[in-house]
Design a protein around this motif. Structure first.
Motif, PDB file in Angstrom:
ATOM      1  N   LYS A  68       0.834  -1.207   0.000  1.00 36.71           N
ATOM      2  CA  LYS A  68       0.000   0.000   0.000  1.00 36.71           C
ATOM      3  C   LYS A  68       0.863   1.248   0.000  1.00 36.71           C
ATOM      4  O   LYS A  68       0.615   2.197  -0.770  1.00 36.71           O
ATOM      5  CB  LYS A  68      -0.910  -0.009   1.239  1.00 36.71           C
ATOM      6  N   LEU A  69       1.892   1.273   0.846  1.00 39.13           N
ATOM      7  CA  LEU A  69       2.798   2.422   0.898  1.00 39.13           C
ATOM      8  C   LEU A  69       3.490   2.619  -0.449  1.00 39.13           C
ATOM      9  O   LEU A  69       3.601   3.747  -0.946  1.00 39.13           O
ATOM     10  CB  LEU A  69       3.842   2.216   1.995  1.00 39.13           C
ATOM     11  N   LEU A  70       3.957   1.527  -1.041  1.00 34.78           N
ATOM     12  CA  LEU A  70       4.634   1.605  -2.330  1.00 34.78           C
ATOM     13  C   LEU A  70       3.723   2.214  -3.390  1.00 34.78           C
ATOM     14  O   LEU A  70       4.133   3.117  -4.138  1.00 34.78           O
ATOM     15  CB  LEU A  70       5.081   0.204  -2.757  1.00 34.78           C
ATOM     16  N   LYS A  71       2.489   1.757  -3.453  1.00 39.85           N
ATOM     17  CA  LYS A  71       1.546   2.277  -4.446  1.00 39.85           C
ATOM     18  C   LYS A  71       1.288   3.766  -4.237  1.00 39.85           C
ATOM     19  O   LYS A  71       1.279   4.552  -5.202  1.00 39.85           O
ATOM     20  CB  LYS A  71       0.232   1.496  -4.360  1.00 39.85           C
ATOM     21  N   GLU A  72       1.087   4.162  -2.989  1.00 39.66           N
ATOM     22  CA  GLU A  72       0.817   5.569  -2.686  1.00 39.66           C
ATOM     23  C   GLU A  72       1.991   6.457  -3.058  1.00 39.66           C
ATOM     24  O   GLU A  72       1.815   7.533  -3.652  1.00 39.66           O
ATOM     25  CB  GLU A  72       0.482   5.724  -1.198  1.00 39.66           C
ATOM     26  N   LYS A  73       3.199   6.014  -2.716  1.00 40.82           N
ATOM     27  CA  LYS A  73       4.380   6.829  -2.982  1.00 40.82           C
ATOM     28  C   LYS A  73       4.723   6.870  -4.473  1.00 40.82           C
ATOM     29  O   LYS A  73       5.246   7.879  -4.954  1.00 40.82           O
ATOM     30  CB  LYS A  73       5.568   6.310  -2.174  1.00 40.82           C
ATOM     31  N   CYS A  74       4.454   5.790  -5.193  1.00 38.90           N
ATOM     32  CA  CYS A  74       4.679   5.799  -6.643  1.00 38.90           C
ATOM     33  C   CYS A  74       3.829   6.885  -7.301  1.00 38.90           C
ATOM     34  O   CYS A  74       4.303   7.635  -8.170  1.00 38.90           O
ATOM     35  CB  CYS A  74       4.329   4.437  -7.246  1.00 38.90           C
ATOM     36  N   GLU A  75       2.567   6.982  -6.858  1.00 38.02           N
ATOM     37  CA  GLU A  75       1.677   8.001  -7.403  1.00 38.02           C
ATOM     38  C   GLU A  75       2.110   9.397  -6.954  1.00 38.02           C
ATOM     39  O   GLU A  75       2.113  10.352  -7.740  1.00 38.02           O
ATOM     40  CB  GLU A  75       0.242   7.724  -6.951  1.00 38.02           C
ATOM     41  N   GLU A  76       2.498   9.519  -5.681  1.00 31.07           N
ATOM     42  CA  GLU A  76       2.899  10.818  -5.132  1.00 31.07           C
ATOM     43  C   GLU A  76       4.154  11.359  -5.816  1.00 31.07           C
ATOM     44  O   GLU A  76       4.252  12.559  -6.083  1.00 31.07           O
ATOM     45  CB  GLU A  76       3.133  10.667  -3.629  1.00 31.07           C
ATOM     46  N   LEU A  77       5.107  10.474  -6.103  1.00 33.16           N
ATOM     47  CA  LEU A  77       6.359  10.890  -6.738  1.00 33.16           C
ATOM     48  C   LEU A  77       6.255  10.951  -8.256  1.00 33.16           C
ATOM     49  O   LEU A  77       7.206  11.374  -8.922  1.00 33.16           O
ATOM     50  CB  LEU A  77       7.491   9.931  -6.334  1.00 33.16           C
ATOM     51  N   GLY A  78       5.110  10.527  -8.793  1.00 35.98           N
ATOM     52  CA  GLY A  78       4.909  10.578 -10.237  1.00 35.98           C
ATOM     53  C   GLY A  78       5.763   9.597 -11.020  1.00 35.98           C
ATOM     54  O   GLY A  78       6.114   9.863 -12.171  1.00 35.98           O
ATOM     55  N   LEU A  79       6.077   8.453 -10.403  1.00 32.42           N
ATOM     56  CA  LEU A  79       6.893   7.454 -11.085  1.00 32.42           C
ATOM     57  C   LEU A  79       6.019   6.624 -12.022  1.00 32.42           C
ATOM     58  O   LEU A  79       4.880   6.295 -11.690  1.00 32.42           O
ATOM     59  CB  LEU A  79       7.589   6.555 -10.066  1.00 32.42           C
ATOM     60  N   PRO A  80       6.513   6.283 -13.203  1.00 34.02           N
ATOM     61  CA  PRO A  80       5.687   5.599 -14.204  1.00 34.02           C
ATOM     62  C   PRO A  80       5.243   4.211 -13.762  1.00 34.02           C
ATOM     63  O   PRO A  80       5.986   3.487 -13.111  1.00 34.02           O
ATOM     64  CB  PRO A  80       6.608   5.514 -15.429  1.00 34.02           C
ATOM     65  N   ASP A  81       3.990   3.859 -14.124  1.00 34.85           N
ATOM     66  CA  ASP A  81       3.470   2.527 -13.796  1.00 34.85           C
ATOM     67  C   ASP A  81       3.626   1.552 -14.951  1.00 34.85           C
ATOM     68  O   ASP A  81       3.088   0.440 -14.919  1.00 34.85           O
ATOM     69  CB  ASP A  81       1.997   2.618 -13.378  1.00 34.85           C
ATOM     70  N   LYS A  82       4.354   1.968 -15.988  1.00 30.45           N
ATOM     71  CA  LYS A  82       4.690   1.082 -17.103  1.00 30.45           C
ATOM     72  C   LYS A  82       6.165   1.268 -17.431  1.00 30.45           C
ATOM     73  O   LYS A  82       6.734   2.335 -17.199  1.00 30.45           O
ATOM     74  CB  LYS A  82       3.830   1.393 -18.322  1.00 30.45           C
TER      75      LYS A  82
END
Length: 398
Positions: free
Chosen positions: A135-149
């Motif tokens: 959950k933390l990883l998903k939230e921070k990926c979105e917060e930091l704008g890191l690509p999901d592909k």
């Protein structure tokens, strides 16, 4: 009252006996006397009662096992719940387990051994840990704008017999996990046999036989458990420097001594005397933070590049996010999920309870010699490593 009931029962049996005689004939009916009928009735009642009690116990155990297996199935494949339970059923199961764990925590001492914890309770506790990390990883990926592909190739090590896909991060317990892979894949039969192998030989065998480089997860691994192991970034960078770049206590040259000398030449103080020497830790940190390291020393090495660059955790969905600081428990959890043989366990060598070999005291002692501005630059350079996996980057406040 009791006598009256007995007489009534006896009268019923006699009437039943007479009726039975009329229906079946005297010869057969003579065998089933009233006393025998009563005995048969009592035996049938006892057998039926015992059967109902046994059925109830089996049913309760089956339902409890179903609850546990459902939770563990979500641990292994969080995106694919093959047999979802009704919402109230899941909630009740989780509540019951939660209440049991709370009661256990209140009654147990802090020194209680992990082996004393019930296996099902341990697995449920570990699933909550992994769920929080995902959950933390998903939230921070979105917060930091890191690509999901991603179109970048990622290196994985596989154990197909045990359905395990592992993205290995150098300096985060990967050597020991590769030893486990060799055992799981029956390349060797024991750790005693592995002890004869040189460190580099282990990496070579795994790279040649069990490693694959792919964009996304390898083919035919949809049913595999996907795992990544990380480590406190400050700790990992210090370990990388000491092992690969810095001077060794036995006088031997570090593996990347040429890179170390280049770093020293490019990042030493302008007033320093130019002479061949290994890089200091401060020069190594300057090299990492100035952003031109790939030009000056060749390609960036995986021993100190970011987790996102190595394993693409924002684009690839890992089931298990293990921390080196909790490696004993995390590894035990993984072994249980893949049904590994009991003879195979994660090797020791990271201190008590699986903690990393570099102590907090040693980390602080090393980093305190750096300027606060340099530490801030280092944090910004590795910000994603800290935030994606919940590590504290505030060295200055400790």
């Amino acid at each position: 009252m009791y006598v009256k009931q007995c007489k009534t029962l006896n009268n019923i049996m006699i009437k039943t006996h007479i009726s039975f005689m009329r229906m079946c004939g005297m010869r057969v009916a003579k065998f089933f006397t009233p006393k025998r009928l009563i005995a048969i009735f009592v035996i049938c009642a006892l057998v039926l009662g015992s059967g109902l009690v046994f059925y109830k116990l089996v049913l309760e155990q089956s339902v409890e096992r179903l609850k546990i297996e459902h939770v563990l199935s979500v641990a292994r494949f969080p995106e694919r719940q093959i047999f979802p339970l009704p919402q109230n059923f899941q909630f009740k199961a989780e509540q019951e387990q939660k209440e049991k764990l709370i009661q256990k925590d209140e009654s147990s001492s802090k020194t209680e051994s992990l082996t004393q914890e019930h296996e099902d309770e341990f697995m449920l506790r570990m699933e909550r840990r992994m769920k929080e990390r995902r959950k933390l990883l998903k939230e921070k990926c979105e917060e930091l704008g890191l690509p999901d592909k991603t179109e970048k190739r990622v290196r994985f090590v596989l154990s197909r017999p045990y359905n395990l896909t592992y993205c290995f991060v150098p300096k985060a317990g990967c050597t020991n996990w590769k030893k486990v892979i060799l055992l799981l894949n029956n390349y060797v039969s024991s750790y005693e046999e592995l002890a004869k192998f040189h460190h580099d030989h282990i990496h070579g065998i795994v790279a040649k036989q069990y490693r694959t480089d792919t964009v996304g997860f390898p083919k035919n691994t949809d049913h595999h458990l996907k795992m990544i192991v990380v480590r406190d970034p400050y700790d990992r960078l210090l370990s990388s420097y000491n092992d690969k770049l810095g001077p060794h206590s036995d006088g031997s040259r570090p593996q990347y001594h040429t890179t170390s000398e280049k770093i020293h030449n490019n990042y030493q103080s302008p007033t320093a005397i130019k002479q061949p020497a290994l890089a200091t830790f401060e020069e190594f940190i300057n090299y990492l933070t100035q952003g031109t390291n790939s030009i000056n020393t060749g390609t960036v090495n995986n021993h100190w590049t970011t987790y996102n660059s190595i394993c693409q955790p924002c684009a690839l969905k890992y089931d298990v996010i293990s921390h080196l600081e909790t490696i004993d428990e995390d590894a035990r959890y993984v072994m249980k999920l893949i049904n590994a043989p009991k003879r195979i366990s994660f090797p020791t060598g990271y201190g008590k309870s699986g903690s990393s070999s570099t102590s907090l005291e040693k980390i602080l002692k090393t980093y305190k010699h750096l300027e606060s501005s340099l530490i801030e630059k280092l944090y910004e350079t590795y910000r994603s490593d800290f935030e994606l996996f919940g590590y504290n980057g505030s060295l200055l406040s400790q």
